[in-house]
Design a protein around this motif. Sequence first.
Motif, PDB file in Angstrom:
ATOM      1  N   ASN A  33       7.366   6.142  11.481  1.00 18.28           N
ATOM      2  CA  ASN A  33       8.228   4.946  11.438  1.00 18.28           C
ATOM      3  C   ASN A  33       9.494   5.075  10.583  1.00 18.28           C
ATOM      4  N   ALA A  34       9.669   6.211   9.886  1.00 24.87           N
ATOM      5  CA  ALA A  34      10.830   6.325   8.968  1.00 24.87           C
ATOM      6  C   ALA A  34      12.149   6.160   9.725  1.00 24.87           C
ATOM      7  N   GLN A  35      12.146   6.628  10.976  1.00 23.12           N
ATOM      8  CA  GLN A  35      13.359   6.540  11.803  1.00 23.12           C
ATOM      9  C   GLN A  35      13.779   5.086  12.046  1.00 23.12           C
ATOM     10  N   ASP A  36      12.816   4.159  11.970  1.00 23.03           N
ATOM     11  CA  ASP A  36      13.112   2.741  12.283  1.00 23.03           C
ATOM     12  C   ASP A  36      13.767   1.986  11.134  1.00 23.03           C
ATOM     13  N   VAL A  37      13.768   2.607   9.928  1.00 24.52           N
ATOM     14  CA  VAL A  37      14.292   1.878   8.755  1.00 24.52           C
ATOM     15  C   VAL A  37      15.789   1.631   8.917  1.00 24.52           C
ATOM     16  N   ARG A  38      16.187   0.365   8.716  1.00 24.93           N
ATOM     17  CA  ARG A  38      17.607   0.043   8.868  1.00 24.93           C
ATOM     18  C   ARG A  38      18.280  -0.235   7.517  1.00 24.93           C
ATOM     19  N   ALA A  39      17.461  -0.310   6.465  1.00 22.85           N
ATOM     20  CA  ALA A  39      18.024  -0.562   5.126  1.00 22.85           C
ATOM     21  C   ALA A  39      18.814   0.656   4.652  1.00 22.85           C
ATOM     22  N   LYS A  40      19.726   0.412   3.703  1.00 22.52           N
ATOM     23  CA  LYS A  40      20.488   1.532   3.115  1.00 22.52           C
ATOM     24  C   LYS A  40      19.799   2.035   1.848  1.00 22.52           C
ATOM     25  N   TYR A  41      18.992   1.156   1.239  1.00 21.73           N
ATOM     26  CA  TYR A  41      18.301   1.520  -0.001  1.00 21.73           C
ATOM     27  C   TYR A  41      16.824   1.148   0.132  1.00 21.73           C
ATOM     28  N   ILE A  42      15.949   2.010  -0.400  1.00 22.79           N
ATOM     29  CA  ILE A  42      14.523   1.665  -0.502  1.00 22.79           C
ATOM     30  C   ILE A  42      14.146   1.718  -1.979  1.00 22.79           C
ATOM     31  N   ILE A  43      13.596   0.621  -2.465  1.00 21.57           N
ATOM     32  CA  ILE A  43      13.145   0.581  -3.862  1.00 21.57           C
ATOM     33  C   ILE A  43      11.622   0.623  -3.822  1.00 21.57           C
ATOM     34  N   GLU A  44      11.029   1.696  -4.332  1.00 18.68           N
ATOM     35  CA  GLU A  44       9.575   1.869  -4.219  1.00 18.68           C
ATOM     36  C   GLU A  44       8.844   1.097  -5.314  1.00 18.68           C
ATOM     37  N   ALA A  45       8.579  -0.171  -5.060  1.00 18.04           N
ATOM     38  CA  ALA A  45       7.814  -0.979  -6.014  1.00 18.04           C
ATOM     39  C   ALA A  45       6.329  -0.641  -5.911  1.00 18.04           C
ATOM     40  N   ALA A  46       5.855  -0.313  -4.706  1.00 18.17           N
ATOM     41  CA  ALA A  46       4.465   0.148  -4.534  1.00 18.17           C
ATOM     42  C   ALA A  46       4.374   1.586  -5.018  1.00 18.17           C
ATOM     43  N   ASN A  47       3.155   2.076  -5.199  1.00 20.47           N
ATOM     44  CA  ASN A  47       2.963   3.486  -5.518  1.00 20.47           C
ATOM     45  C   ASN A  47       2.900   4.301  -4.236  1.00 20.47           C
ATOM     46  N   HIS A  48       3.632   5.384  -4.215  1.00 20.93           N
ATOM     47  CA  HIS A  48       3.761   6.336  -3.089  1.00 20.93           C
ATOM     48  C   HIS A  48       3.839   5.669  -1.710  1.00 20.93           C
ATOM     49  N   PRO A  49       4.767   4.707  -1.510  1.00 19.95           N
ATOM     50  CA  PRO A  49       4.892   4.107  -0.178  1.00 19.95           C
ATOM     51  C   PRO A  49       5.527   5.064   0.845  1.00 19.95           C
ATOM     52  N   THR A  50       6.255   6.100   0.355  1.00 22.27           N
ATOM     53  CA  THR A  50       7.005   6.983   1.263  1.00 22.27           C
ATOM     54  C   THR A  50       6.403   8.372   1.205  1.00 22.27           C
ATOM     55  N   ASP A  51       5.933   8.917   2.329  1.00 23.41           N
ATOM     56  CA  ASP A  51       5.389  10.267   2.234  1.00 23.41           C
ATOM     57  C   ASP A  51       6.523  11.303   2.409  1.00 23.41           C
ATOM     58  N   PRO A  52       6.275  12.570   2.063  1.00 19.39           N
ATOM     59  CA  PRO A  52       7.366  13.553   2.078  1.00 19.39           C
ATOM     60  C   PRO A  52       8.026  13.730   3.455  1.00 19.39           C
ATOM     61  N   ASP A  53       7.279  13.550   4.563  1.00 17.10           N
ATOM     62  CA  ASP A  53       7.906  13.649   5.892  1.00 17.10           C
ATOM     63  C   ASP A  53       8.935  12.546   6.059  1.00 17.10           C
ATOM     64  N   ALA A  54       8.567  11.338   5.626  1.00 19.24           N
ATOM     65  CA  ALA A  54       9.498  10.202   5.722  1.00 19.24           C
ATOM     66  C   ALA A  54      10.698  10.429   4.813  1.00 19.24           C
TER      67      ALA A  54
ATOM     68  N   LEU B 134       0.809  -1.224   0.000  1.00 16.02           N
ATOM     69  CA  LEU B 134       0.000   0.000   0.000  1.00 16.02           C
ATOM     70  C   LEU B 134       0.838   1.267   0.000  1.00 16.02           C
ATOM     71  N   GLY B 135       0.168   2.397  -0.253  1.00 11.59           N
ATOM     72  CA  GLY B 135       0.823   3.701  -0.182  1.00 11.59           C
ATOM     73  C   GLY B 135       0.927   4.198   1.251  1.00 11.59           C
ATOM     74  N   GLY B 136       1.808   5.177   1.467  1.00 12.75           N
ATOM     75  CA  GLY B 136       1.923   5.863   2.754  1.00 12.75           C
ATOM     76  C   GLY B 136       2.414   5.008   3.902  1.00 12.75           C
ATOM     77  N   VAL B 137       3.034   3.866   3.607  1.00 10.74           N
ATOM     78  CA  VAL B 137       3.434   2.963   4.698  1.00 10.74           C
ATOM     79  C   VAL B 137       4.658   3.497   5.439  1.00 10.74           C
ATOM     80  N   LEU B 138       5.477   4.313   4.759  1.00  8.46           N
ATOM     81  CA  LEU B 138       6.618   4.947   5.430  1.00  8.46           C
ATOM     82  C   LEU B 138       6.255   6.402   5.668  1.00  8.46           C
ATOM     83  N   ASN B 139       6.202   6.771   6.963  1.00  6.20           N
ATOM     84  CA  ASN B 139       5.755   8.115   7.309  1.00  6.20           C
ATOM     85  C   ASN B 139       6.582   8.622   8.489  1.00  6.20           C
ATOM     86  N   ARG B 140       6.184   9.786   9.033  1.00  3.26           N
ATOM     87  CA  ARG B 140       7.031  10.373  10.080  1.00  3.26           C
ATOM     88  C   ARG B 140       7.072   9.507  11.358  1.00  3.26           C
TER      89      ARG B 140
END
Length: 411
Positions: free
Chosen positions: A298-319, A290-296
């Motif tokens: 939970n973005a801090q919890d991401v431990r990956a070095k790269y995010i590949i957005e296969a979904a549509n708009h998974p990352t909002d601008p705050d994230a 789904l979209g919007g899954v990465l937001n202000r």
Amino acid sequence: MNALAATSRNFRRAARLLNLDSKLEKSLLIPFREIKVECTIPKDDGTLVSYVGFRVQHDNSRGPMKGGIRYHPEVDPDEVNALAQLMTWKTAVADIPYGGAKGGIGCNPKDLSKSELERLTRVFTQKIHDLIGVQTDVPAPDMGTNAQTMAWILDEYSKFHGHSPAIVTGKPIDLGGSLGREAATGRGVVYATKALLEEHGKSVKDLTFAIQGFGNVGSWAGRLLHEQGGKVVAVSDITGAVKNSNGLDIPSLLKHKEDTGSLKNFSGGDDMPAEHLLGQECDVLIPCALGGVLNRENAQDVRAKYIIEAANHPTDPDADEILSKNGVIVLPDIYANSGGVTVSYFEWVQNIQGFMWDEEKVNRELKKYMTRAFLNIKNMCQTHNCDLRMGAFTLGVNRVARATMLRGWEA
Ligand SMILES: NC(=O)C1=CN([C@@H]2O[C@H](COP(=O)(O)OP(=O)(O)OC[C@H]3O[C@@H](n4cnc5c(N)ncnc54)[C@H](O)[C@@H]3O)[C@@H](O)[C@H]2O)C=CC1
Ligand SMILES: O=C(O)CCC(=O)C(=O)O
């Protein structure tokens, strides 16, 4: 942040970088047409049930509008609007001669029988058939829809307009679908990932991957990464999540899911809470749901070095801001998942020509388009001194703006 607000914010940032005229900016943002229809069907037990269907046609300056149809309980007009706008920039980034559209019905396809789904799809098609067309607006699958859904649309549309295979893409091969379309979005995600990793001197076989969503896109991306030696250490879907730090055997996991209908209790890994997937230890995180899954939150919890957005708009601008501060590189949706619409374009071309390509040609052409788009985005990043999202947005918006200006506004 609301999907439309997030998408429009990215568009406005790109418009500023491109110094777009403010009136042109406003006209590019407003959709060409928004359709909302009531779809009432008899359920299998004879009772009536009503759903609301949407088709937003965002822009057609570069060609017929193109985009998927989603069946999901959270479909709402604002989100469909955002997804339609993203399709306009995506087809321009891929440099295929299309505009952008998206549709959806607010329903849970898992709660409907096959014949109820067929009735719903046919009623929706009856309501919009005179507003779509081979040279005006060409639907395709998205979340909750598939080749069978496209076959019903093709059949219903053809009752009004004569046999029209090119009215939808992502249809079954027997009805003129393209070889390679089912895997295309996931395959394109892997080409995009490799283009990015190569630039950073890295290779799929040395890295670990976590995948959120294991439907069409997630399962194909997982399968192909696994085939190429990548270690997929965690996967989630609506039924649960599973992890194995030594790498999951993806073909066995797919078989387990097919047999049991769930990711849970897989013998080759340990169950984990699905909400832990985005914060999973890995090199590359691939949201495919789904979209919007990465937001202000939970973005801090991401431990990956790269995010590949296969979904549509998974990352909002705050994230986006938080991830950028943390040095996480985000490969944006309008490029990363453009393999699906690119092969949809090949399918449409094959239907219009009445000539079928072999799968090797489809995949070869897809790789060519994905590689070219990545180089074009990198050029925009250099020109505008910006990140990959703005590189992709400036590339897409600039192409649409140029086409709009060339066509003009004289009545
Ligand atoms: N199908 C295509 O060709 C294209 C799809 N996309 C995008 O890719 C994404 C996935 O689409 P498809 O794979 O086609 O859909 P799909 O319906 O085949 O699969 C969706 C997957 O997401 C999972 N999911 C749903 N809610 C979840 C949650 N809360 N947590 C974890 N997993 C969850 C489902 O269980 C399922 O595995 C969507 O954002 C779609 O817009 C983008 C480009 C093309
Ligand atoms: O294949 C297509 O036409 C559209 C796919 C889609 O909906 C998307 O890229 O988000």
